[in-house]
Write an enzyme that holds these catalytic residues in place. Sequence first.
Site, mmCIF file in Angstrom:
data_model
loop_
_atom_site.group_PDB
_atom_site.id
_atom_site.type_symbol
_atom_site.label_atom_id
_atom_site.label_comp_id
_atom_site.label_asym_id
_atom_site.label_seq_id
_atom_site.Cartn_x
_atom_site.Cartn_y
_atom_site.Cartn_z
ATOM 1 N N THR A 11 0.812 -1.210 0.000
ATOM 2 C CA THR A 11 0.000 0.000 0.000
ATOM 3 C C THR A 11 0.850 1.266 0.000
ATOM 4 O O THR A 11 0.480 2.272 -0.614
ATOM 5 C CB THR A 11 -0.926 -0.035 1.235
ATOM 6 O OG1 THR A 11 -1.789 -1.161 1.097
ATOM 7 C CG2 THR A 11 -1.751 1.222 1.364
ATOM 8 N N SER A 49 2.708 -7.984 -0.486
ATOM 9 C CA SER A 49 3.355 -8.786 0.563
ATOM 10 C C SER A 49 2.736 -10.173 0.680
ATOM 11 O O SER A 49 3.382 -11.104 1.154
ATOM 12 C CB SER A 49 3.328 -8.058 1.901
ATOM 13 O OG SER A 49 2.111 -8.222 2.568
ATOM 14 N N THR A 81 1.778 -4.580 4.322
ATOM 15 C CA THR A 81 1.619 -4.865 5.754
ATOM 16 C C THR A 81 1.060 -6.253 6.032
ATOM 17 O O THR A 81 1.149 -6.739 7.157
ATOM 18 C CB THR A 81 0.662 -3.836 6.396
ATOM 19 O OG1 THR A 81 -0.611 -3.916 5.740
ATOM 20 C CG2 THR A 81 1.220 -2.432 6.307
ATOM 21 N N ASP A 82 0.458 -6.886 5.007
ATOM 22 C CA ASP A 82 -0.296 -8.117 5.289
ATOM 23 C C ASP A 82 0.549 -9.217 5.920
ATOM 24 O O ASP A 82 0.074 -9.944 6.799
ATOM 25 C CB ASP A 82 -0.943 -8.641 4.001
ATOM 26 C CG ASP A 82 -2.122 -7.779 3.565
ATOM 27 O OD1 ASP A 82 -2.599 -6.961 4.394
ATOM 28 O OD2 ASP A 82 -2.579 -7.926 2.426
HETATM 29 N N1 ASP Z 1 -2.208 -5.974 0.387
HETATM 30 C C1 ASP Z 1 -1.161 -5.047 0.804
HETATM 31 C C2 ASP Z 1 0.123 -5.834 0.987
HETATM 32 O O1 ASP Z 1 0.343 -6.406 2.028
HETATM 33 C C3 ASP Z 1 -1.606 -4.351 2.032
HETATM 34 C C4 ASP Z 1 -0.653 -3.348 2.592
HETATM 35 O O2 ASP Z 1 0.351 -2.996 2.063
HETATM 36 O O3 ASP Z 1 -0.973 -2.854 3.666
HETATM 37 O O4 ASP Z 1 0.926 -5.886 0.083
#
Ligand code: ASP
Length: 317
Positions: A11, A49, A81-82
């Site tokens: 993100t 991620s 973040t995932d």
């Molecule tokens: N789907 C994203 C990822 O983990 C979510 C994020 O970056 O917060 O790549």
Amino acid sequence: MGIALFTLGGTISMAGAARLDGAALTAAVPGLETLDEPLDIQDLEPVGSGSLTFAQVLAVAESASAAVRAGAPGVVITQGTDTLEETAYLLDLVWAQDAPLVLTGAMRNPTLAGPDGPANLLAAARVAAAAPARGLGALVVFNDEIHAARWVRKTHSTSTATFVSPDTGPLGHVIEGRVRVLTAPVRCAPLPPPTAGARVALYTVTLDDDPDTLTALAAGQDAVVLAGFGVGHVPAVLVPALAELAARMPVVLTSRTGAGSVLRSTYRSPGSETELLSHGLIDGGLLHPYKARVLLRLLLGSGADRDAVAAAFAERG
Ligand code: ASP
């Protein structure tokens, strides 16, 4: 040499259809120019991620180590973040440097009002350059908090305060740009990178569970992490299947609650922790199931047998 910045996807870099590279990411951060250390950017594959692999994360660890050996005082990695709670722990397990290895990301992408990526990146860079952050292993800096990779969890699907360490709280904070480390995590010796792959399933027990689902999942696996109820309990009907499984492969007992430890000897009823451990399940201690799976896979990938796995969980769980 400046702080090494490695950018993956997530993100923090999502500007509509376009992906921001490190130059664009850093250009959007007011205050970055006030850092004593410049950022040396290395853009990696901008993968979400959820699609990262162990091999990719371990390759980042190797590149980060090389940057430190070449003189970088610290390292920042931006990613989604995932899976950040897992990648951070994997990096922490193999990180042999004193230099801080800091992961960050964002919950609001750069096209939204109040994106958190720039603030997180600035705080992460400050921590990567900070003397008090040395020797703490891999860290997650998010929302002006500093978390140990060993303990941090993603606990909310959208909140910018999603990263918390339920068992310990944050190690410190970034306050008016100043890095305040309040407590240090217990560190263990770095583990060797794996030389082979390993298949480790995660099975979460649920109400009125049945052993067939567990047995089917475990087929073809090298090991299983079991996320049990509460302090490490399962429906009594699962015990024979688990005993049979634990005789064949490492089965690590953890709690599905997300905080606190599994116990060893408090309950004795069918399906209790005492019964499961007596059948050879390995005590996962305070390790969250996701992190237990990371540790188990790393251990098996470098040839650890059941006793070595049990010893590692006794030390790190
Ligand atoms: N789907 C994203 C990822 O983990 C979510 C994020 O970056 O917060 O790549």
